[in-house]
Scaffold this motif. Structure first.
Motif, PDB file in Angstrom:
ATOM      1  N   ARG A  17       1.049  -1.098  -0.037  1.00  0.00           N
ATOM      2  CA  ARG A  17       0.139   0.191   0.059  1.00  0.00           C
ATOM      3  C   ARG A  17       0.907   1.285  -0.117  1.00  0.00           C
ATOM      4  O   ARG A  17       2.021   1.161   0.861  1.00  0.00           O
ATOM      5  CB  ARG A  17      -0.890  -0.028   1.094  1.00  0.00           C
ATOM      6  N   THR A  19       1.127   5.739  -0.546  1.00  0.00           N
ATOM      7  CA  THR A  19       0.491   6.976  -0.550  1.00  0.00           C
ATOM      8  C   THR A  19       1.729   8.031  -1.089  1.00  0.00           C
ATOM      9  O   THR A  19       2.916   7.840  -0.643  1.00  0.00           O
ATOM     10  CB  THR A  19      -0.282   7.524   0.562  1.00  0.00           C
ATOM     11  N   THR A  24      -2.464  12.004   5.337  1.00  0.00           N
ATOM     12  CA  THR A  24      -2.309  11.005   6.102  1.00  0.00           C
ATOM     13  C   THR A  24      -2.765  10.944   7.287  1.00  0.00           C
ATOM     14  O   THR A  24      -2.907  11.977   7.837  1.00  0.00           O
ATOM     15  CB  THR A  24      -0.588  10.586   6.320  1.00  0.00           C
ATOM     16  N   PRO A  38      -3.396   6.231   4.458  1.00  0.00           N
ATOM     17  CA  PRO A  38      -4.271   7.427   3.647  1.00  0.00           C
ATOM     18  C   PRO A  38      -5.373   7.888   4.451  1.00  0.00           C
ATOM     19  O   PRO A  38      -6.003   7.230   5.141  1.00  0.00           O
ATOM     20  CB  PRO A  38      -4.591   6.751   2.208  1.00  0.00           C
ATOM     21  N   ASP A  51      -3.525  13.671  -4.161  1.00  0.00           N
ATOM     22  CA  ASP A  51      -3.401  12.424  -3.212  1.00  0.00           C
ATOM     23  C   ASP A  51      -3.383  11.075  -3.755  1.00  0.00           C
ATOM     24  O   ASP A  51      -4.332  10.311  -3.623  1.00  0.00           O
ATOM     25  CB  ASP A  51      -4.585  12.766  -2.208  1.00  0.00           C
ATOM     26  N   TRP A  53      -2.949   7.380  -4.370  1.00  0.00           N
ATOM     27  CA  TRP A  53      -2.233   6.299  -3.501  1.00  0.00           C
ATOM     28  C   TRP A  53      -2.756   4.998  -4.171  1.00  0.00           C
ATOM     29  O   TRP A  53      -3.319   5.038  -5.167  1.00  0.00           O
ATOM     30  CB  TRP A  53      -3.149   6.192  -2.031  1.00  0.00           C
TER      31      TRP A  53
END
Length: 64
Positions: A17, A19, A24, A38, A51, A53
């Motif tokens: 995962r 970002t 955050t 995220p 943003d 991710w």
């Protein structure tokens, strides 16, 4: 990338995962485990270009 897992006794999977870090908050497991998850999108204020991710497909780890 190399990430040693140690002995594997039973099957499990990993999921990457990421970002960019602009937005955050602690993840679902809490700040001690996942301090930089995220942030939850605010209705009407979502912009995937400011943003970015991702969640990768699972990587299965199987014992020999």
């Amino acid at each position: 990338m190399c990430f040693p897992l140690g002995p594997v006794d039973e099957p499990h999977y990993l999921r990457l995962r990421g970002t960019d870090g602009n937005r955050t908050q602690p993840g679902a497991l809490g700040a001690d485990v996942d301090p930089y998850g995220p942030a939850v999108d605010v209705d009407g204020d979502q912009d995937p270009w400011t943003d970015p991710w991702f969640y990768a497909n699972p990587i299965w780890v199987l014992p020999r």
